[in-house]
Design an enzyme around this catalytic site. Structure first.
Site, PDB file in Angstrom:
ATOM      1  N   ASP A 193       0.849  -1.194   0.000  1.00  0.00           N
ATOM      2  CA  ASP A 193       0.000   0.000   0.000  1.00  0.00           C
ATOM      3  C   ASP A 193       0.880   1.237   0.000  1.00  0.00           C
ATOM      4  O   ASP A 193       1.336   1.689   1.039  1.00  0.00           O
ATOM      5  CB  ASP A 193      -0.935   0.004   1.206  1.00  0.00           C
ATOM      6  CG  ASP A 193      -1.968   1.124   1.139  1.00  0.00           C
ATOM      7  OD1 ASP A 193      -1.771   2.079   0.355  1.00  0.00           O
ATOM      8  OD2 ASP A 193      -2.971   1.051   1.864  1.00  0.00           O
ATOM      9  N   HIS A 198       0.261   8.064   3.777  1.00  0.00           N
ATOM     10  CA  HIS A 198       0.891   7.428   4.919  1.00  0.00           C
ATOM     11  C   HIS A 198       2.403   7.652   4.977  1.00  0.00           C
ATOM     12  O   HIS A 198       3.051   7.109   5.874  1.00  0.00           O
ATOM     13  CB  HIS A 198       0.595   5.929   4.894  1.00  0.00           C
ATOM     14  CG  HIS A 198      -0.860   5.626   4.751  1.00  0.00           C
ATOM     15  ND1 HIS A 198      -1.778   5.931   5.723  1.00  0.00           N
ATOM     16  CD2 HIS A 198      -1.567   5.082   3.721  1.00  0.00           C
ATOM     17  CE1 HIS A 198      -2.992   5.566   5.317  1.00  0.00           C
ATOM     18  NE2 HIS A 198      -2.887   5.056   4.113  1.00  0.00           N
ATOM     19  N   ILE A 213      -0.555   9.577   8.313  1.00  0.00           N
ATOM     20  CA  ILE A 213      -1.252   8.724   9.266  1.00  0.00           C
ATOM     21  C   ILE A 213      -0.924   7.257   8.997  1.00  0.00           C
ATOM     22  O   ILE A 213      -0.520   6.891   7.899  1.00  0.00           O
ATOM     23  CB  ILE A 213      -2.771   8.944   9.211  1.00  0.00           C
ATOM     24  CG1 ILE A 213      -3.325   8.583   7.822  1.00  0.00           C
ATOM     25  CG2 ILE A 213      -3.118  10.374   9.594  1.00  0.00           C
ATOM     26  CD1 ILE A 213      -4.834   8.653   7.710  1.00  0.00           C
ATOM     27  N   GLY A 216      -4.920   2.303   7.863  1.00  0.00           N
ATOM     28  CA  GLY A 216      -5.985   1.678   8.623  1.00  0.00           C
ATOM     29  C   GLY A 216      -5.808   0.177   8.726  1.00  0.00           C
ATOM     30  O   GLY A 216      -6.068  -0.427   9.776  1.00  0.00           O
TER      31      GLY A 216
END
Length: 292
Positions: A193, A198, A213, A216
């Site tokens: 990913d 991120h 961040i 998830g």
């Protein structure tokens, strides 16, 4: 209209054939924090996730990421009937159910369908389902996921349903915490990913966040691992499924607190930030781990 539900719902997103090895399993487990605690390098329970060989087990959440594990480009959003961009999107929810323990290496084909789109007024929720089968055609696992697309609601579509998971009104059976490392997102992005949200501070700010961040799905894997260790005896072969809704963000360097309750053949959990200015901020909600 950026989203045309009449085109999108029911669209066949095609099939992808992929392979994985023990090295991929080990990298994934390390990326979600396996082996990070003091003494884990000597613990047989911890080494079942971090040492290749006959004792190696696979956490079911690996099935969510393995179809794109070797991708090096940001995830594509070329969904039929959906003209959206990556900066608008956050992961909404994720579930996986497995037919049995996942093999530590193999080849499979996943077929994916866009099943539904909900109109939340100021956002849209897009749902996909995928079924992975081995080379003989036997089902290995099944996933269902949603993405939350900011700014793309309001066309008068179905708002969808909500069925929150109730937490028991009693003392928890398990509580643990995991310290997210500063480089956690940079490590996890090697699992396929490469969304710049991120990793790239400028991209994150343009998307409305003060800093990159954590993925998830990294939080999702961390929580599954913590619950498996704490309430399933560390035995991933007993886990039959895991469902969670992404309720808030995690920044690298923060601590995730996991609280779980065992209820017969399932575990329900609450997940939040522990400590700091955001103490108590939700991370995952409606967490249910099913066991055999």
């Amino acid at each position: 209209m950026p989203i045309d539900a009449s085109v999108a719902i029911g669209a066949d997103l095609g099939s992808t054939t992929f392979s994985w090895t023990e090295s991929d399993v080990l990298l994934y487990h390390l990326a979600i924090g396996a082996g990070a605690r003091e003494g884990d390098n000597l613990s047989p329970a911890a080494l079942r996730f971090t040492l290749d060989g006959p004792a190696l087990q696979v956490l079911p959440s690996f099935g969510v990421v393995v179809p794109t594990f070797h991708e090096t480009d940001p995830p594509p959003l070329d969904l039929p009937g959906c003209d959206i961009n990556l900066a608008q999107v956050v992961h909404g929810s994720q579930s996986i159910s497995v037919a049995g323990p996942l093999p530590t290496s193999g080849t499979a084909t996943v077929s994916t369908t866009l099943t539904d789109i909900w109109d939340k007024g100021k956002a849209a929720v897009i749902w996909q389902e995928g079924v992975a089968r081995d080379e003989s055609g036997e089902e290995l696992w099944r996933t269902r996921s949603s993405i939350f697309v900011r700014g793309e609601g309001g066309w008068g579509g179905d708002r969808g349903s909500s069925d929150p998971v109730a937490l028991p009104d009693r003392e928890a059976d398990h509580e643990s915490s995991y310290d997210v490392t500063p480089q956690q997102a940079l490590l996890y992005r090697l699992c396929g990913d490469r969304n710049p949200l991120h990793a790239d501070p400028d991209f994150a700010k343009a998307a409305g966040f003060p800093a990159p961040i954590l993925h998830g799905l990294c939080s999702y894997g961390i929580v599954l691992r913590e619950l498996t260790d704490g309430l399933v005896g560390g035995d991933a072969t007993q886990v039959r499924g895991f469902t969670a809704r992404f309720a808030g963000v995690v920044f690298p360097g923060e601590t995730i607190r996991v609280t779980g309750w065992r209820e017969d053949d399932r575990v329900v959990a609450s997940v939040a930030i522990a400590g700091g200015d955001r103490d108590g901020s939700p991370v995952l909600a409606d967490c249910v781990l099913t066991v055999s």
